[in-house]
Design a protein around this motif. Structure first.
Motif, short mmCIF file in Angstrom:
data_model
loop_
_atom_site.label_atom_id
_atom_site.label_comp_id
_atom_site.label_asym_id
_atom_site.label_seq_id
_atom_site.Cartn_x
_atom_site.Cartn_y
_atom_site.Cartn_z
N PHE A 140 83.21 -5.42 -46.34
CA PHE A 140 83.85 -6.59 -46.96
C PHE A 140 84.95 -6.16 -47.91
N ASP A 141 84.78 -5.03 -48.59
CA ASP A 141 85.85 -4.51 -49.44
C ASP A 141 87.10 -4.21 -48.63
N ALA A 142 86.92 -3.65 -47.43
CA ALA A 142 88.07 -3.38 -46.56
C ALA A 142 88.74 -4.68 -46.15
N PHE A 143 87.93 -5.70 -45.86
CA PHE A 143 88.48 -7.01 -45.52
C PHE A 143 89.31 -7.56 -46.68
N LEU A 144 88.74 -7.49 -47.89
CA LEU A 144 89.46 -8.01 -49.07
C LEU A 144 90.79 -7.29 -49.26
N ALA A 145 90.78 -5.97 -49.11
CA ALA A 145 92.01 -5.20 -49.28
C ALA A 145 93.06 -5.63 -48.25
N GLU A 146 92.66 -5.77 -47.00
CA GLU A 146 93.61 -6.19 -45.96
C GLU A 146 94.10 -7.60 -46.22
N PHE A 147 93.22 -8.46 -46.69
CA PHE A 147 93.59 -9.83 -47.03
C PHE A 147 94.65 -9.86 -48.13
N VAL A 148 94.41 -9.09 -49.19
CA VAL A 148 95.37 -9.06 -50.30
C VAL A 148 96.69 -8.44 -49.85
N LEU A 149 96.64 -7.39 -49.05
CA LEU A 149 97.87 -6.78 -48.55
C LEU A 149 98.66 -7.76 -47.68
N ASP A 150 97.94 -8.58 -46.92
CA ASP A 150 98.60 -9.62 -46.12
C ASP A 150 99.31 -10.62 -47.03
N ARG A 151 98.64 -11.00 -48.11
CA ARG A 151 99.26 -11.94 -49.06
C ARG A 151 100.47 -11.30 -49.75
N ILE A 152 100.38 -10.01 -50.03
CA ILE A 152 101.52 -9.31 -50.64
C ILE A 152 102.71 -9.35 -49.68
N GLY A 153 102.43 -9.20 -48.39
CA GLY A 153 103.50 -9.30 -47.39
C GLY A 153 104.18 -10.66 -47.43
N LEU A 154 103.38 -11.73 -47.60
CA LEU A 154 103.95 -13.07 -47.70
C LEU A 154 104.80 -13.20 -48.97
N MET A 155 104.32 -12.60 -50.06
CA MET A 155 105.09 -12.61 -51.31
C MET A 155 106.43 -11.90 -51.13
N GLN A 156 106.41 -10.79 -50.42
CA GLN A 156 107.65 -10.05 -50.19
C GLN A 156 108.64 -10.87 -49.38
N ALA A 157 108.14 -11.66 -48.44
CA ALA A 157 109.02 -12.55 -47.68
C ALA A 157 109.63 -13.60 -48.61
N GLN A 158 108.83 -14.13 -49.54
CA GLN A 158 109.36 -15.07 -50.53
C GLN A 158 110.38 -14.38 -51.43
N GLY A 159 110.14 -13.11 -51.72
CA GLY A 159 111.07 -12.33 -52.54
C GLY A 159 112.42 -12.17 -51.86
N ALA A 160 112.40 -11.99 -50.55
CA ALA A 160 113.66 -11.86 -49.80
C ALA A 160 114.46 -13.16 -49.89
N VAL A 161 113.77 -14.28 -49.81
CA VAL A 161 114.44 -15.59 -49.95
C VAL A 161 115.03 -15.73 -51.35
N LEU A 162 114.25 -15.32 -52.36
CA LEU A 162 114.74 -15.40 -53.74
C LEU A 162 115.97 -14.53 -53.91
N ARG A 163 115.92 -13.31 -53.43
CA ARG A 163 117.06 -12.40 -53.58
C ARG A 163 118.30 -12.98 -52.89
N ASP A 164 118.11 -13.61 -51.74
CA ASP A 164 119.24 -14.22 -51.02
C ASP A 164 119.83 -15.41 -51.78
N SER A 165 119.09 -15.96 -52.73
CA SER A 165 119.59 -17.09 -53.50
C SER A 165 120.48 -16.66 -54.67
N ALA A 166 120.58 -15.34 -54.90
CA ALA A 166 121.42 -14.84 -56.00
C ALA A 166 122.85 -15.36 -55.83
N GLY A 167 123.38 -15.87 -56.93
CA GLY A 167 124.73 -16.41 -56.90
C GLY A 167 124.79 -17.89 -56.60
N MET A 168 123.66 -18.47 -56.21
CA MET A 168 123.61 -19.90 -55.90
C MET A 168 122.69 -20.61 -56.89
N GLY A 169 122.92 -21.89 -57.11
CA GLY A 169 122.10 -22.63 -58.04
C GLY A 169 122.18 -22.03 -59.44
#
Length: 198
Positions: A53-82
């Motif tokens: 279950f610890d391995a599951f939790l780690a993979e789950f959190v790493l998956d969420r970190i991947g989603l955060m990084q995708a949101q980060g790419a969108v944020l970085r692309d917004s530089a200079g706008m708004g």
């Protein structure tokens, strides 16, 4: 006799089930039984795909970190706008969704999970919060290059300060989202006079 339902993509469905448990009941309720019951499958399915279950939790959190990084790419692309304050406020509201807030608590109080995450991503600090800081730092650096953040501003310090202030705001509301204007006020306060173009 097999129990539960057939899972076409067990990992994703188990991750989705874990998110649902966190949204409904918080990190204390996140057990292997709760996840498999939410997914509608036998408990053995989780252990067939993850060593523990610890391995599951780690993979789950790493998956969420991947989603955060995708949101980060969108944020970085917004530089200079708004506006810088609005961009950061919107990003923090998305990054600190109820699942992320629960994951931070899970990581903070689960030593073995932290060990596994640091082995997978050897960064200093608390996993997830550190990744958020990296995302915000990248965005602030992009805005600094565009002249919308003062040249002398230390974005490496501003980013974790924003993360810490936002975490206190989001974690103190028992799963209820703060008002967007409250998030904006926190961001504006942290940035202070470093924003040269609002």
């Amino acid at each position: 006799m097999p129990t539960g339902v057939h899972l076409r993509d067990p990992r994703d469905q188990l991750f989705t089930a874990a998110e649902q448990v966190l949204r409904q009941s918080g990190p204390d309720a996140l057990t292997s039984r709760a996840v498999t019951e939410q997914a509608g499958c036998a408990k053995g399915v989780l252990h067939r795909h993850f060593e523990s279950f610890d391995a599951f939790l780690a993979e789950f959190v790493l998956d969420r970190i991947g989603l955060m990084q995708a949101q980060g790419a969108v944020l970085r692309d917004s530089a200079g706008m708004g506006t810088v304050v609005d961009n950061l406020s919107d990003a923090l509201i998305k990054l600190f969704d109820p699942v992320a807030v629960s994951i931070v608590a899970l990581v903070t109080f689960h030593n073995q999970l932290r060990v596994r995450l640091r082995e997978a991503r050897p960064v200093r600090g608390i996993p997830v919060l550190t990744e958020m800081g990296i995302i915000l730092s990248g965005y602030l650096a992009a805005e600094q290059e565009l002249g919308r953040i003062a040249a002398g501003a230390d974005v490496g310090r501003l980013a974790p300060t924003l993360v810490g202030a936002a975490h206190l705001l989001f974690a103190g509301l028992d799963g209820l989202p703060p008002w967007p204007e409250d998030v904006r006020a926190v961001v504006a306060s942290v940035l202070g006079g470093t924003v040269t173009a609002r």
